[in-house]
Every structure is written in C-alpha cells, then in structure tokens.
Design a protein around this motif. Sequence first.
Motif, PDB file in Angstrom:
ATOM      1  N   GLY A   9     -28.051 -20.116   8.840  1.00  0.00           N
ATOM      2  CA  GLY A   9     -28.309 -18.686   8.901  1.00  0.00           C
ATOM      3  C   GLY A   9     -27.090 -17.816   8.757  1.00  0.00           C
ATOM      4  N   LYS A  10     -25.882 -18.436   8.692  1.00  0.00           N
ATOM      5  CA  LYS A  10     -24.669 -17.637   8.538  1.00  0.00           C
ATOM      6  C   LYS A  10     -24.375 -17.326   7.067  1.00  0.00           C
ATOM      7  N   LEU A  11     -25.028 -18.082   6.187  1.00  0.00           N
ATOM      8  CA  LEU A  11     -24.844 -17.875   4.762  1.00  0.00           C
ATOM      9  C   LEU A  11     -26.184 -17.991   4.053  1.00  0.00           C
ATOM     10  N   PRO A  47     -15.855 -12.463   3.125  1.00  0.00           N
ATOM     11  CA  PRO A  47     -16.791 -11.346   3.372  1.00  0.00           C
ATOM     12  C   PRO A  47     -18.118 -11.519   2.651  1.00  0.00           C
ATOM     13  N   ALA A  48     -18.143 -12.325   1.593  1.00  0.00           N
ATOM     14  CA  ALA A  48     -19.399 -12.540   0.860  1.00  0.00           C
ATOM     15  C   ALA A  48     -20.309 -13.462   1.659  1.00  0.00           C
ATOM     16  N   LYS A  49     -21.567 -13.082   1.804  1.00  0.00           N
ATOM     17  CA  LYS A  49     -22.526 -13.869   2.582  1.00  0.00           C
ATOM     18  C   LYS A  49     -23.420 -14.738   1.708  1.00  0.00           C
ATOM     19  N   VAL A  50     -23.316 -14.593   0.404  1.00  0.00           N
ATOM     20  CA  VAL A  50     -24.135 -15.370  -0.521  1.00  0.00           C
ATOM     21  C   VAL A  50     -23.236 -16.411  -1.191  1.00  0.00           C
ATOM     22  N   VAL A  51     -23.737 -17.658  -1.237  1.00  0.00           N
ATOM     23  CA  VAL A  51     -22.973 -18.751  -1.841  1.00  0.00           C
ATOM     24  C   VAL A  51     -23.809 -19.378  -2.943  1.00  0.00           C
ATOM     25  N   VAL A  52     -23.235 -19.451  -4.146  1.00  0.00           N
ATOM     26  CA  VAL A  52     -23.860 -20.169  -5.253  1.00  0.00           C
ATOM     27  C   VAL A  52     -23.294 -21.580  -5.256  1.00  0.00           C
ATOM     28  N   ALA A  53     -24.162 -22.570  -5.095  1.00  0.00           N
ATOM     29  CA  ALA A  53     -23.726 -23.968  -4.981  1.00  0.00           C
ATOM     30  C   ALA A  53     -24.114 -24.729  -6.239  1.00  0.00           C
ATOM     31  N   LEU A  54     -23.102 -25.119  -7.014  1.00  0.00           N
ATOM     32  CA  LEU A  54     -23.303 -25.907  -8.233  1.00  0.00           C
ATOM     33  C   LEU A  54     -22.685 -27.277  -8.003  1.00  0.00           C
ATOM     34  N   ILE A  55     -23.312 -28.042  -7.112  1.00  0.00           N
ATOM     35  CA  ILE A  55     -22.741 -29.310  -6.672  1.00  0.00           C
ATOM     36  C   ILE A  55     -23.751 -30.434  -6.818  1.00  0.00           C
ATOM     37  N   SER A  56     -23.250 -31.653  -6.687  1.00  0.00           N
ATOM     38  CA  SER A  56     -24.087 -32.833  -6.860  1.00  0.00           C
ATOM     39  C   SER A  56     -24.974 -33.060  -5.646  1.00  0.00           C
TER      40      SER A  56
END
Length: 900
Positions: A283-285, A256-265
């Motif tokens: 545009g989906k996230l 259900p969360a539309k915001v993603v925090v990406a801590l990746i290489s």
Amino acid sequence: MGILVPAVFFLLIGLSSGYILGDRLLDVVYFREGDLNIGGLFPVTTYNDTAICGVSLFRGSLTAIEIVEALAFAVDNINKDPELLPMIKLGFTFLDSCTNPQAGVLQAIRFLPQSNERDYNHTTIANYLNSFKVIGVIGTATGHITTPVSILLGGAGIPLVSFWDGGDDLSNKKVHPTFFRIIPPDVHHVLAILNFLNENKWLYFSVLAQDDDFGRASLKILKLFAAKMGMCISVTLRVSDNSDFKIYLDTLIASPAKVVVALISETAVAHMIKVVWSENAAGKLIWVGSDRWLEYMYFNNVMEGNFVISSSPLELPGFDTYFSSLKYSGSPNPWFKRALSDLGCDNNECAYSLLREKAGKITLSTPDIHDTMMIYAHGLHSLLTTLCPGEEGRTAVECFNTNSVKFIGYLKRVNFTGASGQIFFDNKGDRTSILRIYQTVRRRVLKREDINETEVYTSHISVEQVGYYDIRKGRIVNFNNMTLKFTKFDKNETLIESLCKIPCQPNEYKSILKGCCWLCRKCQNNEKVVDNDTACQKCPPLYWPGLLNNKYSVCDPIEVTTFDWLHPVTLALLITNGFDILLVFFVLGTFWLSHFQKDEEGPTWLVIIQLVAIVWGFMSVPIFLMRPTTFNCNAAHILFLLSFCVLYLAMFLRTVEVYRKCFKVIEEYELKYTSKNYLVMFTIILVFIEMAAFITIGVLYPVRAVSLQPIISEKLVELVCEVPVPHTIIFLLFSMVLLLLCSIFSLKSQNDPYGFERNRFVSMYVVISLIMWIAFMPAYFTAIHHRMKTYFRLLVVLVNHTSALILNFTPAFLEMCLRRRKDSGPGGFGYFRNSRQSGNAPARTAVHTTKISRTEKNKASTGGSDDIRDVYKINFSLQSILGLSNTRSSRETSWNVDPK
C-alpha cells in the motif's frame, strides 16, 4: 552471432549423419501422434554447469506443466471440433529448451526436415538424438533462445509461433521470415502502460527494469515515449534476479513518486513481493507491471490494488476442469509426476487437491498459449479446404506435403476469434489488437454460518479488468471501476504538482524534466533567471543579477571600485614615493651646492636632466592612484614614459661621455662615432623616433579611463587607466635598447680605472633594471586585474628610480664628502695636493707615474689642463675609503703599466 555458431554446427551434424549428436538429458519428449504434428519448445527444466538440462523444474512450480497441458488441451479441442480441421488428426511433439540457448538450438535442430525417413525413428545409440517431423513449432519463452531458433527454423521454412516473447527485433521479417506471435511487441506494452498512467494523471513515476535484453529494450522505449508525452521518471533502477531487493524497495519508497512501473522477470517479481511482504510495505506504492506479474496477482494482500497489463483474458473456458482432472498416475506428460513430487504430492488425491487450487487462480496467459495452437489449426484448415478439398487422412497429408511451402501464407491470413480475443497478424507477423488492464482488488463475500445462523463477511483477493488499451487507436478504452482505497498515502501524492513542482530559490531556475516537472538548479553567479524561470542568461559585462519580485531576473550595474589610498599596498607605495621625492631634492640641493661645478659626473645639464626624469616618475605615482579620468590617465602615462625614456637616454649619454674621456685621454685618440656631433645627432634621431612612435600609438590606441570587469563571474568592476598593449611593447623596446647600449659602453670602459670607477655603479644599475624588466613583463601581461597591472607599473617606477638615485649619485656624494676632509692627514685630498705642491708627494705606483708622465707630455704638446690629476686623486681617495687600495693598485698596475 556467437549464439548462431552452435546452431550451424549442430545443423551440419544433423544433415551429414542423420541423427543429432546431443546429450541424452535432452531426450525427454511429450509426444502425441497425429496425421500432422506441431512441435513445441518450452522451458520446462533448468540447467547448471554440469548438466545441460533437467536440473530442476522451471521456476520450481507447475508453470511449465500449465504451458504443456494448455497446448495439449487445445489439441484435444481441435480434434473434437467437427467444424475445425475435421479431415485430419492433429498431434504434437513437445521438447524442453531447458532455459538454455545451446540446448534450445539443439532441440530446434531436431525439428528440421530430414531427407531420410529413418532419421525420425527413435535411436538407442549413445549421445545421439532422433529428429521429429513437424509442420510448425510453438515457442519459446525468452528472446535469447527465440532469436537463434527463429533464424534456424526460418532458414528451413518452418513457422515459429510464440506466445511469450515480445522482443521488438523479432518484427524484422528479413531476419525472421517465418516468425509469428500472439502477443503484441514490447513497444505496445510500454505504450499501454504510459497511456494508462496518463489517463490517471500519474505523470511522475519510478521505473524498475530488469537488467537484460527485455528490460533494457523496454526501458529505452519507455523513456523515449514518456518524454514525448510530457511524463517524468523520478528514479530508474536496474535489477537482476540476484539483487538486494530491499535496497531497491527503500529507494523507491524514499522517492517522491508513488507509482512504480515494473519491467522485470517473474523471478524478480517473486523476490520483490517477498520483500514488500517482509517490510510491511503493501500500500505504500502503486505497482504497474506487465503480464509477468500474473502469477503473483493473488499473493495475499501484497498485490492489492496493483495493476497488470496483459494481452490474455483471465480465464480459458474448460481448462480448469481439464487441469484439475489430471491424474498422478497414467499421465503421458513426462514432467507431470516430477512436478507433483517436487510439491510433496505422490498420489491422485493429493494431485487433485493441488491442481484444483491451482486451477482457481490464473497464473499464466493460458488463453494466449491455447490460441497459438489454434493458429496452426485455422491456418491448416484454410490450406486443406482451399487446396485439397474433400481430402481426408493420408491423402490430406500428402496434399499438405505437396503445398507445404504455401503454409506460411495461410498463417499470415488467419483471422478468427479465439479464447484470447480476435486473432490476426499485421505484415510483421505481430498481433496488434488490444491489451487488457487488470487490478487486484479485495472483495467482501457474505458467508452464512449454519450452526449459529449468523452472517459473516470474509474478504478475498480477486483480479478484475478495469479497462483495455486499443493498440490500433493508441488510447485507453472503457476505463472504469478502478479503486485506490488500498493506498497508505493521500491520492494527491500521485499528482505531479505535489511531487516535483517545488519552488526554487531566487538564484535557481527550473530544470524541466521531460516537460512535466523540474529540479531546481542554481544559476552561475553572473547569470539571471529568464524564460519564466526555466533558464539562465548571463548578464552583460559590468552588470550583475539583481532581485525583482523575489527572483534574480534583472541585471543591475556594478558599482565601480577605484584605488583606496588607505589600502595597505597603496599606502606603502605612497609613503615610499614621498620618501623618494625628498631624497631627490636632497641630492639635487647637495650636488648643486657642492659638486656640479666640478663636472666630474658629466655635464651639469645631464645630471639635472636625470634628476628631473626621476622626479617625473615619482610624480606619476599619485596621479595613477587618483580616481581615473582620461586626463589623469594620459598625464600619468606621459610622465611615466618621459621619466624612463629621459632617464635612460641621459644615462646612455653619461656612459658615452665616460667612454670618450677614457679613450681620448689615455689612448690619445678620439673615436669618430662618439664625438659630440654624433651624439647630438643620435639623440635627436632617437627622440624623434620615440616621439613619432608614441604619438602614432597614442592616436591609434588612446589611453583612457575605462570600467572593466576582469573576471566575468566575480562582482568586481574596476575603474582604471587602460594602457593598450602596443604602448607597453614600444616602451619596453626603447627601454631595452637604451639599457643595452648603456651596458655596452659601460663594459668597454671597464678596462680603464677612470672608466671603471665611473661606470661600475652604472653597470650594476643596468643589471638591476634588466632583471626588473624581465620579472615585470610576465607578471604584467598575465595579471588578470588591471589594479595589479597598475601596481606593477608603480613598483617598477619606485624600484628603478630609487636604484638610479642610489647607484648613480651616492658614489659622487661620497667623493664630495672626501673633499671636505682637506688637510685632515695623510691619505686625504688636502694632504695629497699640499705635498704635491711642496715636492713632498708620497711615492706613487708605477701606474700613477706612467699616467702622469703621459699626461704631462700631453700638456706640453696640446696645452691640456691639469684635470686628469684630480681624477686620479679622487680615485686614490675613494680606494682608501672603500678599502680597495691594495687590490685596485695591483689591478691598475696590471692594466696600465707601459712595458716600454
């Protein structure tokens, strides 16, 4: 520690032999000589199982070339600046760390100071590498290389300035005394992201974290501070560079969360963006990433609208022109031609086109990279102007060498405005100024067509700063111009109220997730919802959750249950009990009319007491099954106790009476402790002890009617008679004692035919009773429901008392029937008596002759009665009925024949 072992090993080699033992693949150097030189250690190429270095270019692009050329560009600017470090010329030596910890440490050893100047000369000896004289080092890119290199160089007093490694452990000055970095530690990046989300009220988000030291450390920090800020994480995914990113993307979209925090290489970013592109998921996230996303900010429309947090500005003035002017031929950079060749370019024209396109898009933190070199220039300038005023060239170098141990102190105090902003360090060697917030946006651009004289609008992706995070103030500043037009969902879907604050069922409570949203979790069956629907609380015993305002938020009394007389078990017990009562009265009436005057089963009063005790037991059954009251419970319990105690006591007296007759008549002596006086005394004492014990227990632990909830999680309350455990223990103790005494005297009488015939059924009853009680005790004491305890009590009454009726009185009833067959022929009692009186008695066995003669002798001497003959007549007749004549006669003969 495993990483430090090769470092120490190579260090010892370097110090002992002069040159460094190492693979020649490492001996690729970008060198520009100056009066004083700065070392560089960067991931330019990669490695594999067969080659320690040089397999392919790092990340397969011009990234490594940008790093090297940004630093070379900085050195050019420094040497051209008449105000900054005019007294000397700055040079550099750049080496390849090969993205390999072992190679990185080995290359760092080449920067260690040597005591012999010849060790700095290039050597052609196979597998040996020369050293380089530097005053400081720039690098490296990753923590697993930076950590051992920092420890190694710190031990030699050589400063290491990083533009890429944000590991929080590097802030420990006890372990890394000469380490500095131009980017803030990872904790500040995480705080910047959380404050940015909080500014937009995006309190519910998912996390995509790299499964490495950087990702794990960042995720730990993020979870800690998100909880403190009242934010919630919907989904947490750990990825590696080889993961199936489609699965992760599907999981994130399904959340259900539309915001993603990406801590990746960087590699993981590339894979994820390709999957987003192939799945048409742009545009989906809303993606929020660190500066590792910078290289992919221009990736068509996939990155449109997404955010990046970085310490570096987007542009390094003059670098685009410098970078695009590099020539394919004649470049001193040893990796330059290889990078262009890998991109299919082998001439100057192609190089210009590629570099021009690359220069138009910032893909690295080139301002930060540039400023790492400026840090050395400003620190060196400050030292030389302070300690060596007016010195230039060689003399300035000699002055620096004299004061080189003070160089670290001057680096700590640098403070200038660089390409990336204000540069200064805190006491941990970290730069803590600001972090910039960027968003990729699509802009319309007017393009005029000259031929048709028409105006055409085209669009392109641009990266714009929408705010920044002030590290020292801990808040977002100048936040504006953000757009969410790119999203394919309603912006309200980013608000937590519409995502995870869902209504719960009446028996569910809200499990708060870090203070912002909740999951609905079911309470236990016996729990009500309390504390504004955020917790469960057990109802007290005898109560059950009840509905109030569509929530199980109150505890209502549970309706008590009693014995249902129509229940199959209860009905079976009552029918059996009624049948047994009829059987008692039938036996009592029959024996009253036909048997008691003979006194052959004991005194009449003793038989009557046994039957009365049995009746008392049967009377307790329906009283136990009535609706419990204190009166009913005590009445039923008293009848229960009296029934067993009186029955067992009467049986004991019967067995003693039989024992006395056997030994008095046959053995011709009377036992002192079985005399009537002793039996009366024993009975009085036993009754007194029992009454005292039961009265005391009754006072201390009264029997009463109570409501009990056997299992707290079941909606069942029983209204039962509570019989405390001490009552049952005392009762069982007395019962066992009496049964054991009965068994002892019964066994003692077995050696005589009279005692055997009278007590063998008693012995059988005692065995049945003992087995019954042994089975009763574990079943009773382990029963959870008190209803079952009552059923066990009633079952014991029916089994015990029915057995008493059958085994104690049926043999006598059969003998009574035999007496009614007088004059019915040989073998009958009438025939036996008539033939005895007429002198035509049948021949007797030796045992009978012996016993009768002894009896007659007793008669002559003591005036005894003729009862003993009747006893043996009954014995003989019962044997005939039961078919035991031959076997019993032989046994009696063996038992009783007098050898004399």
